[in-house]
Design a protein around this motif. Sequence first.
Motif, short mmCIF file in Angstrom:
data_model
loop_
_atom_site.label_atom_id
_atom_site.label_comp_id
_atom_site.label_asym_id
_atom_site.label_seq_id
_atom_site.Cartn_x
_atom_site.Cartn_y
_atom_site.Cartn_z
N LYS A 90 -134.84 51.95 22.19
CA LYS A 90 -135.45 51.22 23.30
C LYS A 90 -134.81 49.85 23.47
CE LYS A 90 -137.84 50.64 26.81
NZ LYS A 90 -137.38 51.34 28.01
N CYS A 91 -134.51 49.18 22.37
CA CYS A 91 -133.86 47.87 22.46
C CYS A 91 -132.52 47.97 23.18
CB CYS A 91 -133.68 47.25 21.08
SG CYS A 91 -135.21 46.67 20.35
N SER A 121 -131.43 50.46 25.14
CA SER A 121 -131.59 50.93 26.52
C SER A 121 -132.16 49.82 27.41
CB SER A 121 -132.46 52.18 26.58
OG SER A 121 -133.81 51.91 26.31
N PHE A 122 -133.02 48.95 26.85
CA PHE A 122 -133.55 47.82 27.61
C PHE A 122 -132.44 46.87 28.02
CE2 PHE A 122 -135.26 43.47 27.74
CZ PHE A 122 -136.24 43.61 28.72
N PRO A 178 -136.98 55.14 17.60
CA PRO A 178 -137.42 54.75 18.94
C PRO A 178 -137.24 53.26 19.25
CG PRO A 178 -139.30 55.38 17.58
CD PRO A 178 -138.06 55.72 16.81
N PHE A 200 -132.18 55.78 26.80
CA PHE A 200 -133.20 55.93 25.77
C PHE A 200 -133.35 57.40 25.37
CE2 PHE A 200 -137.58 56.88 24.53
CZ PHE A 200 -137.70 56.06 23.41
N ARG A 228 -132.42 58.72 21.72
CA ARG A 228 -133.57 59.20 20.93
C ARG A 228 -133.46 60.69 20.65
NH1 ARG A 228 -136.55 59.28 17.29
NH2 ARG A 228 -138.78 59.53 17.42
N ASP A 245 -131.94 52.76 31.88
CA ASP A 245 -132.78 52.52 30.71
C ASP A 245 -133.36 53.84 30.19
OD1 ASP A 245 -134.91 51.87 28.93
OD2 ASP A 245 -135.45 50.10 30.05
#
Length: 160
Positions: free
Chosen positions: A53-54, A56-57, A49, A38, A42, A34
Amino acid sequence: MDRAVRARGRRPVSITKSELTGFALAGICAYAADLGLFLWLRSGLGWDPIGAKCLSFVAGCTVAYLGNAFGTYRGRRAGRRGYAVFLAVNIAGALVQLLCIAVSHYGLGFTSPRADTLSGAVLGMALATCLRFWGTRTLVFTRDGGDVPPQERTQHERRG
């Protein structure tokens, strides 16, 4: 280390050291995936961001799911809906972390970066990890025929 926890009206539920260790290792690998993805999206690719993040989550959840499916809970079935339920449990864990920050920051007035870090990344992470552990073992990787995984059944039956 074999801990038995008894829910009201149910048999004791055993939590083994190997289960905790496997869950923790899958979580550490998921966190690394994650964070790494990210940072790459990024910083390296210039993504916004939220999008970074979505993605990588979801990647982190996938790594955790695979680690638990083929490692920690390899003797249990997840079923067809397993990944979707696993993702839902992880979203619930993320919401617990956000709730801890919201209560601390907006409700209690602890607005420093340190307070936000402690409430979200320490207290929130601890509570979310407990929720994820419970959800993963009871909602996703259900036991077939008892409370002991197949690879531990004979050893557990000898003890007791």
